[in-house]
Enzyme design. Structure first.
Site: not given
Ligand code: SIN
Length: 587
Positions: A34, A62, A69, A76, A140, A240, A261, A310, A386, A410, A421, A426-427
Site C-alpha cells: 500500500a 519503522k 506484513s 497471493g 483459497e 501505530d 487465520h 476463513r 492474522h 490494513e 476479509r 488484502s494485497l
Molecule cells: C494465506 O496465504 O492463507 C493468507 C492469504 C491472505 O491472508 O489473504
C-alpha cells in the site's frame, strides 16, 4: 447493565520537542504494497503535472523497507484474471465472506479495478508464477474460482515487495527514511494536516525525535497483530497508524472484525509473537483438515468444506479443539503431488517432495525447521490473529475525515472486507486504493500550513504492560468472545492506562499504541452483541440483521473513547441471485 471503565487517554504521545525539522510535500507512512504503491503513483502523478514545481514524496518506515506484513504474504493476490471468471463473481465471493458488513461500492471498485492493477504490478516487474506461459491461478477459502496469482510458489508478498522496492529505489524524487516510528500528526489552525512527528534511530542529523512538515500524509502503516500473543504479523505490527489517526481525531471502524487465520503452525502453548503461516493455498491445492481421530471435520459444515471462508474454518477448528480438548488440529497435505492411490514408495515420495519444493518452498522449509516434514507428517495447526478487517475510515478515494490525511491497506477501513476479509483480497486492496489516492491527492494538496504547537501530555504507558495486555486480548477478545470476558478485558486494560512510563522510548510508544487500539477494539467487540463473520460471541451466537447491521465507529474526544453505531443494511445478498458461471451452472 454494568458500566465499563472510561479511562482518560493521552491525546498525544509524550515525546521530547523535535530536535530536527524537514519538509516534504507528501509523507507516506509505511512501506508495504500500500505504502510503496501510493508513493510511486503519487510521485508519478506529481511529475506528470504541467505545473510540476518539484514537489517531493517521502516514505517513512519503522524498520527497513521490507520488514512489514507484505513481505510475509504467502497465498497471493486475488483478481478476476482467469478464463470464465468475472469481477461480478469476485464481488459475490467478497460480499459473502464479508457477512453483510461490506460497503458495496468499495467492493465494486476493488473487483473492477483489480485486474488492471495486477497487470500494472506485472508491468512494474513483479514475476508471478506461470505454467506453459499462462499466469498460474489458484484457489483459497471462500473463492468459487481459481483467481489467486502467486509468485515463487508461496513467496508472493516477498516478490511484490522486491519489485516495488526496486521501483522506489529507481525514483530519485522519492526520499526514504528507515527506522522511523511515526508518533503524531501535526495539524494547522484549520484542523488539516501540517506534518508528522517521527522518532528516527541513527540517521545522521535526523536522529531522535523530529518533525516533517508536509501538505498530505498517507497512512499505510499496516495492522495490529502484536495486540495478541500470537499472530502471523511481524513484530512491527503494533497498530501505530490506527492509534495516531485516533489521537488526531479520525474515526476507526469495524475494529471488532479481527481475522484469525485458521491454519497457523502450532508451536506450543508458550510460543508467542510472529507464528508461521500455513497458507490457505495449501488447502486450495487439496490439503485437508483432520482431527486427533484422523477424521475430516470440515465436510458437511459448508458447501466448500475445507475451503469455506476463513471465519467458518477457524470456528470449526476451535470447536473441534474444545470437543477433543486439544490445543490444535492437523493439516494433511501428505498426498499432494502424487496420485491419491499411489503406493507409498520412493517414486511417490519423490513426486510429493517435488511438488512441495516447487509450490510451497517457504512453508516446506519452515515446517522442516520445526521438525515437521509435510511430505510425510501431519502439520499441527491452530487459528491465530492474522488481519484487522477494520481501521481508519476512508471514502472510495482513501480520504479520512481529516483534510490532507489519507489511509490505505490494513491501516484503513475502505469497506471492502466487512466482517471477514476474503482470502488474498488484502494485497489487492492496498494496490487498488493506493492507486486511487494517487489519482486525487495531487489535485487536493493543501497549501503549506503552520503546525500548531505540539502540546505534550504525560500518559504513555510502561513497555512491560505488553504481555498482560496481550494475555487479556488473547484470552478474552480472541476467537471466541462473551460479555463477561470482554468486560473483564476492558477493566484490565483500563488499569494499564495508569502504568505511566518513567521515560519515553520506542517500546513505551508502541505499547501505548497497542493499548489505545486494544481498548477501542474490545469496546467495539462488547458493543456488537451478535455473531457475524470473524466476530464470534458465544453469548449471542446468531447474526442479528435487525439490531446489529451497521458499523461501530470509535473516536477519541476530550481524551476519552467514544463509540457511535451507524446502521447500514446487510450487503451480502445484493446482486448475487442472477450470477451464473460460464459453464452455465448457478454458482
Ligand atoms: C494465506 O496465504 O492463507 C493468507 C492469504 C491472505 O491472508 O489473504
Amino acid at each position: 447493565m454494568p458500566t465499563t471503565p472510561d479511562p482518560l487517554l493521552p491525546g498525544r504521545l509524550t515525546a521530547p520537542e523535535p530536535g530536527w525539522v524537514t519538509r516534504s510535500d507528501v509523507v507516506v507512512i509505511g512501506s508495504g504494497i500500500a505504502g510503496l504503491t501510493a508513493a510511486l503513483r503519487i510521485d508519478a502523478e506529481l511529475r506528470a503535472r504541467a505545473d510540476d514545481d518539484g514537489a517531493t514524496v517521502m516514505v517513512v518506515t519503522k524498520d527497513v523497507l521490507n520488514a512489514g506484513s507484505t513481505q510475509w504474504a504467502q497465498g497471493g493476490i486475488a483478481a478476476a484474471l482467469g478464463p470464465g471468471d468475472t469481477p461480478e463473481q469476485h464481488e459475490r465471493d467478497t460480499l459473502v465472506a464479508g457477512a453483510g458488513a461490506c460497503d458495496l461500492e468499495a467492493v465494486r471498485v476493488l473487483v473492477n479495478e483489480g485486474p488492471a492493477a495486477v497487470r500494472e504490478l506485472i508491468a512494474l516487474g513483479t514475476r508471478f508464477d506461470h505454467h506453459d506461459g499462462v499466469l498460474s491461478l489458484t484457489r483459497e477459502g471462500g473463492h468459487h474460482r481459481d483467481r489467486i496469482a502467486h509468485a515463487g510458489g508461496d513467496a508472493t508478498g516477498a516478490e511484490i515487495q522486491r519489485a516495488l522496492i526496486a521501483a522506489v529505489e529507481a525514483a530519485p524524487s522519492i526520499e526514504v527514511i528507515q527506522h522511523a516510528l511515526a508518533l503524531d500528526l501535526l495539524r494547522d489552525a484549520d484542523g488539516g494536516v501540517a506534518g508528522v512527528t517521527l522518532h528516527v534511530i541513527g540517521e545522521g542529523q535526523r536522529d531522535g525525535v523530529g518533525a516533517v512538515h508536509c501538505r498530505a500524509v498517507v497512512l499505510a502503516s499496516g495492522g495490529i497483530g502484536q495486540v495478541f500473543s500470537a499472530s502471523t504479523n511481524p513484530a512491527v505490527s503494533t497498530g501505530d497508524g490506527m492509534a495516531l489517526a485516533l489521537r488526531a481525531g479520525a474515526r476507526l471502524r469495524d475494529l471488532e472484525f479481527v481475522q484469525f487465520h485458521p491454519t497457523v503452525m502450532y508451536l506450543g502453548a508458550d510460543s508467542s509473537g510472529q507464528q508461521p503461516l500455513i497458507s490457505e493455498a495449501v488447502r486450495g491445492e487439496g490439503a485437508v483438515l483432520v482431527d486427533f481421530d484422523g477424521g475430516r471435520f470440515m465436510q458437511g459444515q459448508h458447501e466448500l468444506a475445507d475451503l469455506a471462508p476463513r471465519d467458518v474454518v477457524a470456528k470449526a477448528i476451535t470447536r473441534r479443539m474444545h470437543e477433543q480438548d486439544r490445543p490444535h488440529m492437523w493439516l494433511d497435505g501428505r498426498h499432494l503431488g502424487a496420485p491419491a492411490d499411489a503406493p507409498l514408495d520412493a517414486t511417490t515420495l519423490e513426486q510429493r517432495t517435488a511438488f512441495w519444493e516447487r509450490r510451497f518452498p517457504t512453508i516446506l522449509s519452515t515446517c522442516r525447521s520445526h521438525g515437521v516434514d509435510p511430505v510425510v507428517d501431519l502439520i499441527p495447526v491452530a487459528p491465530a490473529e492474522h488481519y484487522a478487517s477494520g481501521g481508519v475510515v476512508t471514502d472510495l478515494w482513501g480520504r479520512t475525515d481529516i483534510p490532507g490525511l489519507y489511509a490505505t491497506g490494513e491501516a484503513a477501513c475502505s469497506g471492502v472486507h466487512g466482517a471477514n476479509r476474503l482470502a488474498s483480497n488484502s494485497l489487492l486492496e492496498g494496490l487498488v486504493f493506493s492507486r486511487r489516492i494517487a489519482q486525487v491527492l495531487p489535485g487536493e494538496l493543501r497549501s503549506w500550513g503552520a503546525p500548531l504547537p505540539d502540546v505534550r501530555v504525560p500518559g504513555i504507558v510502561r513497555a512491560d504492560v505488553r504481555p498482560g495486555l496481550q494475555a487479556a486480548m488473547t484470552g478474552r477478545v480472541g476467537v471466541l468472545r462473551n460479555e463477561a470476558g470482554l468486560r473483564q478485558a476492558l477493566t484490565e486494560l483500563a488499569t494499564m492506562v495508569d502504568e505511566v512510563a518513567p521515560e519515553v522510548g520506542v517500546a513505551a510508544w508502541e505499547t501505548t499504541n497497542l493499548l489505545q487500539v486494544s481498548l477501542a477494539l474490545a469496546g467495539a467487540a462488547l458493543a456488537r452483541a451478535e455473531t457475524r463473520g470473524s466476530h464470534w460471541r458465544e453469548d449471542h451466537p446468531e447474526r442479528d440483521d435487525v439490531a446489529c447491521a451497521g458499523h461501530h465507529d470509535t473516536t477519541l474526544a476530550d481524551r476519552r473513547l467514544r463509540r457511535e453505531f451507524r446502521p447500514s443494511p446487510a450487503t451480502d445478498t445484493v446482486g448475487t441471485a442472477d450470477l451464473v458461471s460460464t459453464e452455465g451452472a448457478a454458482l
